[in-house]
Design a protein around this motif. Sequence first.
Motif, PDB file in Angstrom:
ATOM      1  N   ALA A   4      33.486  28.046  19.588  1.00  0.00           N
ATOM      2  CA  ALA A   4      34.078  28.653  18.398  1.00  0.00           C
ATOM      3  C   ALA A   4      35.145  27.766  17.776  1.00  0.00           C
ATOM      4  N   ALA A   5      35.842  26.991  18.606  1.00  0.00           N
ATOM      5  CA  ALA A   5      36.917  26.143  18.097  1.00  0.00           C
ATOM      6  C   ALA A   5      36.397  25.072  17.148  1.00  0.00           C
ATOM      7  N   LEU A   6      35.106  24.740  17.246  1.00  0.00           N
ATOM      8  CA  LEU A   6      34.534  23.702  16.393  1.00  0.00           C
ATOM      9  C   LEU A   6      33.937  24.263  15.111  1.00  0.00           C
ATOM     10  N   GLY A   7      34.025  25.588  14.922  1.00  0.00           N
ATOM     11  CA  GLY A   7      33.458  26.194  13.725  1.00  0.00           C
ATOM     12  C   GLY A   7      34.081  25.671  12.446  1.00  0.00           C
ATOM     13  N   GLY A   8      35.356  25.285  12.517  1.00  0.00           N
ATOM     14  CA  GLY A   8      36.031  24.771  11.334  1.00  0.00           C
ATOM     15  C   GLY A   8      35.476  23.451  10.840  1.00  0.00           C
ATOM     16  N   LEU A   9      34.680  22.766  11.666  1.00  0.00           N
ATOM     17  CA  LEU A   9      34.104  21.491  11.245  1.00  0.00           C
ATOM     18  C   LEU A   9      33.168  21.655  10.052  1.00  0.00           C
ATOM     19  N   TYR A  10      32.604  22.860   9.857  1.00  0.00           N
ATOM     20  CA  TYR A  10      31.739  23.083   8.703  1.00  0.00           C
ATOM     21  C   TYR A  10      32.498  22.857   7.401  1.00  0.00           C
ATOM     22  N   ARG A  11      33.785  23.178   7.402  1.00  0.00           N
ATOM     23  CA  ARG A  11      34.581  23.031   6.176  1.00  0.00           C
ATOM     24  C   ARG A  11      35.040  21.599   5.956  1.00  0.00           C
ATOM     25  N   ARG A  12      34.972  20.770   7.007  1.00  0.00           N
ATOM     26  CA  ARG A  12      35.481  19.404   6.881  1.00  0.00           C
ATOM     27  C   ARG A  12      34.389  18.358   6.972  1.00  0.00           C
ATOM     28  N   ASN A  13      33.140  18.802   7.104  1.00  0.00           N
ATOM     29  CA  ASN A  13      32.042  17.863   7.305  1.00  0.00           C
ATOM     30  C   ASN A  13      31.574  17.317   5.961  1.00  0.00           C
ATOM     31  N   GLY A  14      32.324  16.369   5.407  1.00  0.00           N
ATOM     32  CA  GLY A  14      31.986  15.771   4.130  1.00  0.00           C
ATOM     33  C   GLY A  14      31.318  14.424   4.288  1.00  0.00           C
ATOM     34  N   VAL A  15      30.928  13.841   3.170  1.00  0.00           N
ATOM     35  CA  VAL A  15      30.222  12.563   3.186  1.00  0.00           C
ATOM     36  C   VAL A  15      31.075  11.489   3.853  1.00  0.00           C
ATOM     37  N   THR A  16      32.344  11.417   3.472  1.00  0.00           N
ATOM     38  CA  THR A  16      33.213  10.372   4.010  1.00  0.00           C
ATOM     39  C   THR A  16      33.321  10.469   5.524  1.00  0.00           C
ATOM     40  N   LEU A  17      33.553  11.689   6.028  1.00  0.00           N
ATOM     41  CA  LEU A  17      33.684  11.879   7.474  1.00  0.00           C
ATOM     42  C   LEU A  17      32.382  11.555   8.186  1.00  0.00           C
ATOM     43  N   ALA A  18      31.256  12.037   7.643  1.00  0.00           N
ATOM     44  CA  ALA A  18      29.965  11.821   8.292  1.00  0.00           C
ATOM     45  C   ALA A  18      29.626  10.332   8.359  1.00  0.00           C
ATOM     46  N   LEU A  19      29.767   9.630   7.227  1.00  0.00           N
ATOM     47  CA  LEU A  19      29.434   8.209   7.208  1.00  0.00           C
ATOM     48  C   LEU A  19      30.438   7.406   8.027  1.00  0.00           C
ATOM     49  N   ALA A  20      31.711   7.796   7.984  1.00  0.00           N
ATOM     50  CA  ALA A  20      32.715   7.087   8.776  1.00  0.00           C
ATOM     51  C   ALA A  20      32.418   7.225  10.264  1.00  0.00           C
ATOM     52  N   THR A  21      31.999   8.439  10.688  1.00  0.00           N
ATOM     53  CA  THR A  21      31.649   8.649  12.092  1.00  0.00           C
ATOM     54  C   THR A  21      30.469   7.769  12.499  1.00  0.00           C
ATOM     55  N   ALA A  22      29.424   7.773  11.667  1.00  0.00           N
ATOM     56  CA  ALA A  22      28.235   6.982  11.979  1.00  0.00           C
ATOM     57  C   ALA A  22      28.538   5.487  11.988  1.00  0.00           C
ATOM     58  N   LEU A  23      29.277   5.031  10.976  1.00  0.00           N
ATOM     59  CA  LEU A  23      29.604   3.609  10.914  1.00  0.00           C
ATOM     60  C   LEU A  23      30.524   3.191  12.061  1.00  0.00           C
ATOM     61  N   ALA A  24      31.469   4.070  12.416  1.00  0.00           N
ATOM     62  CA  ALA A  24      32.365   3.744  13.530  1.00  0.00           C
ATOM     63  C   ALA A  24      31.575   3.584  14.824  1.00  0.00           C
ATOM     64  N   LEU A  25      30.614   4.477  15.056  1.00  0.00           N
ATOM     65  CA  LEU A  25      29.776   4.361  16.254  1.00  0.00           C
ATOM     66  C   LEU A  25      28.939   3.097  16.213  1.00  0.00           C
ATOM     67  N   GLY A  26      28.366   2.805  15.032  1.00  0.00           N
ATOM     68  CA  GLY A  26      27.566   1.588  14.898  1.00  0.00           C
ATOM     69  C   GLY A  26      28.397   0.343  15.108  1.00  0.00           C
ATOM     70  N   LEU A  27      29.595   0.309  14.515  1.00  0.00           N
ATOM     71  CA  LEU A  27      30.453  -0.872  14.665  1.00  0.00           C
ATOM     72  C   LEU A  27      30.949  -1.017  16.098  1.00  0.00           C
ATOM     73  N   PHE A  28      31.140   0.118  16.796  1.00  0.00           N
ATOM     74  CA  PHE A  28      31.508   0.038  18.213  1.00  0.00           C
ATOM     75  C   PHE A  28      30.401  -0.652  19.011  1.00  0.00           C
ATOM     76  N   LEU A  29      29.157  -0.277  18.727  1.00  0.00           N
ATOM     77  CA  LEU A  29      28.038  -0.913  19.430  1.00  0.00           C
ATOM     78  C   LEU A  29      27.921  -2.380  19.043  1.00  0.00           C
TER      79      LEU A  29
END
Length: 384
Positions: A108-133
């Motif tokens: 339930a604590a992660l339910g608020g992520l629906y309100r913050r899951n924008g393009v910038t956050l999504a792409l930043a997360t994916a790119l950060a993981l890719g750049l880590f690899l």
Amino acid sequence: MQQLEALTREAVALAGGGATPFEAEVARQLQVCNACRYCEGFCAVFPAMTRRLDFTKADIHYLANLCHNCGACLHACQYAPPHEFAVNVPQAMAQVRGQTYSEFAWPAALGGLYRRNGVTLALATALALGLFLVLVLALRGALFHQPLAGNFYAVFPHNLLVGMFGAVFGFAVVALAIGASRFWREWVPGPASGAAAAEAAGNVLTLKYLDGGHGHGCNEQDDRFTLARRRYHHFTFYGFLLCFAATSVATLYHYLLGRHAPYPLTSLPVILGTLGGIGLLIGPAGLYLLNRRRHPLHGDPAQRPMDRAFIALLFFNALTGLALLAWRDTGAMALLLALHLGFVMGLFLTLPYGKFAHAVYRGAALLKYAIEKRQPSKLALGAD
């Protein structure tokens, strides 16, 4: 105006004291719709509505997720804005849908992520993981290499990839399953017969209710009907399923048949993955253009960042996947693999807390509808 205020008070009372403003607004609008019934044949929402004289929170959550936001009822409604009744069913339903995703989310604590899951956050997360690899490969001196004949496991060991992605995918499945279970238990229409399950599956696979209720399609920018949204959804939906099928077939090849990657271009996993990737380029690109041009009264503008984030992740998963396939026999394979895996991991991590949830909840709502419509109506009027 007094009549409107009376409807609002009645709707809030019927929805229950704990109703949110969005839920109370849906209840108010459905009171108007239930008196009018002009849109009764448009989609599953309105026949389900006519089985009720009042609307509890559970009813509102069910009907909101049954709505496909096609827009046909808005353009047909005589009480739509600027009328004082301000009936806008697609927008009101979309606002409640967003609430249900958060309310039924697990944990339930992660339910608020629906309100913050924008393009910038999504792409930043994916790119950060890719750049880590990419950094991991660079530190190992393996970022630039001689061609490896498309052998991904020469870059990242098979067991490492299975452990990483298996854990993330397993968590996403569990989180979505628990959310869907919570939604289902809020109101259980009864046991599902084979006929009801088959009808619901057919409605999901054909995206039946994106036809506007009459086969001509949705309304996008104006009163003109178009099937574009349904077709782009089909490209996206079946592209995703084909990619999932490619991964499933490759898993069977590896563990049951002892046939290990890389697979030739003419093999079933590669063909399925290629077709799926093409679908996930066409579908999300089309949906993004429609999302930008859509009528401002359609849907919930506050959810557009979440919508576009999911669209972007699907598109870049397909783009990096196809690029990896095209250049897998070159020295750029490790770099492309790291970027693709970053986008795949980003998609899986956000899967339970983004737009993908609508497919799960809408499928459950369609099954509820298929069960309910086969039962005798509890009302003397409005029976199917």
